[in-house]
Write a protein that holds these residues in place. Structure first.
Motif, PDB file in Angstrom:
ATOM      1  N   VAL A  16      61.035 -43.957 -28.932  1.00  0.00           N
ATOM      2  CA  VAL A  16      61.366 -42.628 -28.430  1.00  0.00           C
ATOM      3  C   VAL A  16      60.059 -41.843 -28.408  1.00  0.00           C
ATOM      4  N   ARG A  17      59.787 -41.158 -27.290  1.00  0.00           N
ATOM      5  CA  ARG A  17      58.571 -40.360 -27.225  1.00  0.00           C
ATOM      6  C   ARG A  17      58.861 -39.167 -26.336  1.00  0.00           C
ATOM      7  N   GLY A  18      57.907 -38.225 -26.371  1.00  0.00           N
ATOM      8  CA  GLY A  18      58.142 -36.964 -25.670  1.00  0.00           C
ATOM      9  C   GLY A  18      58.449 -35.905 -26.711  1.00  0.00           C
ATOM     10  N   ALA A  19      57.665 -34.853 -26.733  1.00  0.00           N
ATOM     11  CA  ALA A  19      57.759 -33.888 -27.843  1.00  0.00           C
ATOM     12  C   ALA A  19      59.183 -33.440 -28.183  1.00  0.00           C
ATOM     13  N   PRO A  20      59.950 -32.898 -27.228  1.00  0.00           N
ATOM     14  CA  PRO A  20      61.309 -32.461 -27.611  1.00  0.00           C
ATOM     15  C   PRO A  20      62.210 -33.601 -28.091  1.00  0.00           C
ATOM     16  N   SER A  30      55.434 -39.482 -39.157  1.00  0.00           N
ATOM     17  CA  SER A  30      55.560 -40.509 -38.103  1.00  0.00           C
ATOM     18  C   SER A  30      54.539 -40.320 -36.981  1.00  0.00           C
ATOM     19  N   ARG A  31      54.297 -39.077 -36.553  1.00  0.00           N
ATOM     20  CA  ARG A  31      53.267 -38.797 -35.525  1.00  0.00           C
ATOM     21  C   ARG A  31      52.739 -37.381 -35.786  1.00  0.00           C
ATOM     22  N   PRO A  32      51.454 -37.114 -35.474  1.00  0.00           N
ATOM     23  CA  PRO A  32      50.845 -35.847 -35.931  1.00  0.00           C
ATOM     24  C   PRO A  32      50.759 -34.727 -34.891  1.00  0.00           C
ATOM     25  N   ILE A  56      51.393 -36.020 -14.865  1.00  0.00           N
ATOM     26  CA  ILE A  56      50.894 -37.132 -15.684  1.00  0.00           C
ATOM     27  C   ILE A  56      51.835 -37.342 -16.860  1.00  0.00           C
ATOM     28  N   CYS A  57      51.875 -38.563 -17.344  1.00  0.00           N
ATOM     29  CA  CYS A  57      52.740 -38.953 -18.437  1.00  0.00           C
ATOM     30  C   CYS A  57      54.206 -38.797 -18.027  1.00  0.00           C
ATOM     31  N   ASN A  58      55.059 -38.613 -18.997  1.00  0.00           N
ATOM     32  CA  ASN A  58      56.482 -38.408 -18.687  1.00  0.00           C
ATOM     33  C   ASN A  58      56.953 -37.220 -19.494  1.00  0.00           C
ATOM     34  N   GLY A  77      64.239 -32.543 -18.635  1.00  0.00           N
ATOM     35  CA  GLY A  77      62.820 -32.581 -18.969  1.00  0.00           C
ATOM     36  C   GLY A  77      62.183 -31.213 -18.821  1.00  0.00           C
ATOM     37  N   THR A  78      60.861 -31.184 -18.873  1.00  0.00           N
ATOM     38  CA  THR A  78      60.166 -29.908 -18.709  1.00  0.00           C
ATOM     39  C   THR A  78      59.368 -29.940 -17.411  1.00  0.00           C
ATOM     40  N   ALA A  79      58.285 -30.696 -17.371  1.00  0.00           N
ATOM     41  CA  ALA A  79      57.469 -30.745 -16.140  1.00  0.00           C
ATOM     42  C   ALA A  79      58.240 -31.354 -14.981  1.00  0.00           C
ATOM     43  N   LEU A 118      51.259 -46.082 -20.238  1.00  0.00           N
ATOM     44  CA  LEU A 118      51.895 -46.132 -18.903  1.00  0.00           C
ATOM     45  C   LEU A 118      53.230 -45.380 -18.833  1.00  0.00           C
ATOM     46  N   GLN A 119      53.288 -44.222 -19.453  1.00  0.00           N
ATOM     47  CA  GLN A 119      54.520 -43.438 -19.379  1.00  0.00           C
ATOM     48  C   GLN A 119      54.822 -42.994 -17.928  1.00  0.00           C
ATOM     49  N   GLY A 120      53.764 -42.757 -17.175  1.00  0.00           N
ATOM     50  CA  GLY A 120      53.976 -42.338 -15.785  1.00  0.00           C
ATOM     51  C   GLY A 120      54.509 -43.469 -14.933  1.00  0.00           C
ATOM     52  N   GLY A 166      53.550 -31.552 -18.996  1.00  0.00           N
ATOM     53  CA  GLY A 166      54.263 -31.122 -20.207  1.00  0.00           C
ATOM     54  C   GLY A 166      53.266 -30.704 -21.273  1.00  0.00           C
ATOM     55  N   ALA A 167      53.735 -30.650 -22.506  1.00  0.00           N
ATOM     56  CA  ALA A 167      52.862 -30.261 -23.621  1.00  0.00           C
ATOM     57  C   ALA A 167      53.426 -30.824 -24.919  1.00  0.00           C
ATOM     58  N   ASP A 168      52.521 -31.005 -25.865  1.00  0.00           N
ATOM     59  CA  ASP A 168      52.922 -31.463 -27.197  1.00  0.00           C
ATOM     60  C   ASP A 168      52.673 -30.408 -28.260  1.00  0.00           C
ATOM     61  N   ARG A 169      51.702 -29.551 -28.027  1.00  0.00           N
ATOM     62  CA  ARG A 169      51.456 -28.438 -28.936  1.00  0.00           C
ATOM     63  C   ARG A 169      50.598 -27.395 -28.212  1.00  0.00           C
ATOM     64  N   ALA A 176      47.692 -29.035 -25.957  1.00  0.00           N
ATOM     65  CA  ALA A 176      47.547 -30.487 -26.145  1.00  0.00           C
ATOM     66  C   ALA A 176      48.633 -31.183 -25.352  1.00  0.00           C
ATOM     67  N   ASN A 177      48.239 -32.186 -24.618  1.00  0.00           N
ATOM     68  CA  ASN A 177      49.172 -33.011 -23.867  1.00  0.00           C
ATOM     69  C   ASN A 177      48.562 -34.397 -23.747  1.00  0.00           C
ATOM     70  N   LYS A 178      49.309 -35.295 -23.110  1.00  0.00           N
ATOM     71  CA  LYS A 178      48.865 -36.670 -22.981  1.00  0.00           C
ATOM     72  C   LYS A 178      47.408 -36.788 -22.513  1.00  0.00           C
ATOM     73  N   ILE A 179      46.721 -37.753 -23.058  1.00  0.00           N
ATOM     74  CA  ILE A 179      45.318 -38.014 -22.696  1.00  0.00           C
ATOM     75  C   ILE A 179      45.218 -38.185 -21.178  1.00  0.00           C
TER      76      ILE A 179
HETATM   77  C1  LIG Z   1      58.318 -33.076 -22.664  1.00  0.00           C
HETATM   78  S1  LIG Z   1      57.407 -34.445 -23.242  1.00  0.00           S
HETATM   79  C2  LIG Z   1      55.934 -33.694 -23.724  1.00  0.00           C
HETATM   80  C3  LIG Z   1      54.765 -34.668 -23.855  1.00  0.00           C
HETATM   81  O1  LIG Z   1      54.973 -35.759 -24.803  1.00  0.00           O
HETATM   82  C4  LIG Z   1      54.308 -36.939 -24.289  1.00  0.00           C
HETATM   83  O2  LIG Z   1      53.527 -37.641 -25.240  1.00  0.00           O
HETATM   84  P1  LIG Z   1      54.081 -39.071 -25.814  1.00  0.00           P
HETATM   85  O3  LIG Z   1      54.545 -39.881 -24.626  1.00  0.00           O
HETATM   86  O4  LIG Z   1      52.891 -39.698 -26.526  1.00  0.00           O
HETATM   87  O5  LIG Z   1      55.177 -38.715 -26.781  1.00  0.00           O
HETATM   88  C5  LIG Z   1      53.421 -36.405 -23.194  1.00  0.00           C
HETATM   89  O6  LIG Z   1      52.244 -35.822 -23.709  1.00  0.00           O
HETATM   90  C6  LIG Z   1      54.360 -35.360 -22.595  1.00  0.00           C
HETATM   91  O7  LIG Z   1      53.737 -34.536 -21.677  1.00  0.00           O
END
Ligand SMILES: CSC[C@H]1O[C@H](OP(=O)(O)O)[C@H](O)[C@@H]1O
Length: 350
Positions: free
Chosen positions: A51-55, A94-96, A160-162, A172-174, A199-201, A239-242, A250-253
């Protein structure tokens, strides 16, 4: 309209005494749901990006803490709270980077601070976790509506990313404006960066949007500049993570790269994020912890070695876009822009 066969995939489903989780590591080849029956299962699912994605990380961690609470065998309320704090701290490890993880865990801890009995605490913490998920659904709808107001029929938008439905509770957000545009017969074309190394995108964003009938084109990350020029991209949304108190995000690299390109090509670069992704406790982006992940994510693709095993690797999972490169941050309360420090202070003052 959305493809009539399209059901927005849910990534996290509470099932009374376990969490049913869409295994995002297996998409698009396999759509499988895992049963997370204890806090260790939840920790591993977050850490390994099942599971990934901030929310979605925040929602999953909340259900993980609820699982730990429901399974707790403490004989006193004091012992229960001590065990809950240990579970909170374990899940928080689990993740920072994504602040939603800590925001959700802290919210659940606060919800039981005045509980008078263990049973009351157990019931309250589960209700709060369910509420977080329900609120996220509404928040994403609002973010989608605010974001869609920035676009018009025929726009070509890069992401970019998901930051889609499986990274949140819904929409979702973006990606939310793309679903809403489809429902309103507004034609938006999405250009999705593959998002190395995980490769989330390529795996997730294209998978989601194609199912919804949204026009999406996949590009590799290094095609972004040429694509913006040759396809006349009209905007970028991520999107964003913080998000720090000054709007640094901060968002995906690879996100910072796109923000620099947006400035160079003079197109707007938008961030879409709920208030739960803001961290007003930090003044600027330099204070955001950037997760560094397993080098094998870079040296291997699907288990196939693509670089020498012993090569040195730098694998930051996120980067920070300075606020001056951001045209607007789209939240459930609307878009903030320009004087981010003041705007964010207002958002969190009332
Ligand atoms: C609404 S998801 C926000 C954000 O989370 C993703 O990171 P990860 O796939 O490592 O959990 C990515 O940065 C998304 O933009």
């Amino acid at each position: 309209m959305l493809n009539e066969n399209f059901v927005i995939p849910r990534s996290v489903i509470w099932k009374e005494d376990y969490v049913s989780l869409l295994n995002q590591q297996k998409i698009p080849q396999v759509t499988e749901y895992l049963e997370l029956r204890n806090i260790e299962d939840v920790w591993e699912a977050i850490q390994s990006l099942k599971v990934r994605g901030a929310p979605a990380i925040g929602i999953t961690a909340a259900y993980g803490l609820a699982l730990a609470a429901l399974q707790d065998q403490s004989k006193s309320l004091q012992e229960f709270h001590q065990n809950l704090q240990k579970s909170h701290d374990y899940l928080a490890s689990s993740r920072p980077t994504a602040v939603n993880l800590f925001w959700a865990l802290d919210r659940l801890m606060k919800s039981v601070s005045n509980a008078q009995t263990i049973d009351e605490a157990k019931s309250t913490i589960l209700k709060e976790a369910i509420l977080i998920e329900k609120e996220d659904e509404q928040v994403c709808q609002l973010i989608g509506e605010h974001a869609l107001s920035l676009f018009k029929d025929g726009d070509r938008i890069m992401t970019i990313c998901n930051a889609g439905s499986i990274a949140t509770a819904k929409y979702g957000t973006a990606l939310a404006p793309f679903y809403l545009a489809k429902e309103k017969n507004i034609n938006l074309s999405v250009y999705a960066c593959e998002t190395r190394p995980v490769l989330q995108g390529a795996r997730l964003t294209t998978w989601e949007l194609m199912q919804a009938g949204v026009d999406v084109t996949l590009i590799t990350d290094n095609m972004a500049a040429h694509t913006i020029k040759s396809k006349d991209i009209t905007a970028i949304i991520v999107g964003a993570d913080r998000i720090a108190a000054n709007g640094d995000t901060a968002n995906k690299i690879g996100t910072f790269n796109l923000a620099l390109l947006a400035k160079s090509f003079n197109i707007p670069f938008y961030v879409a994020a709920p208030l739960s992704t803001f961290d007003p406790s930090i003044t600027d982006g330099d204070q955001i912890p950037i997760e560094e992940r397993n080098p094998e994510e870079v040296t291997q693709i699907n288990g196939i070695q693509v670089a020498p095993k012993d090569v040195k690797v730098f694998n930051p999972a996120f980067d920070v876009t300075p606020n001056e490169l951001i045209a607007g941050i789209i939240t459930e309360k609307g878009m903030i822009t320009g004087e981010y420090k003041e705007e964010i202070k207002k958002l969190f003052s009332n």
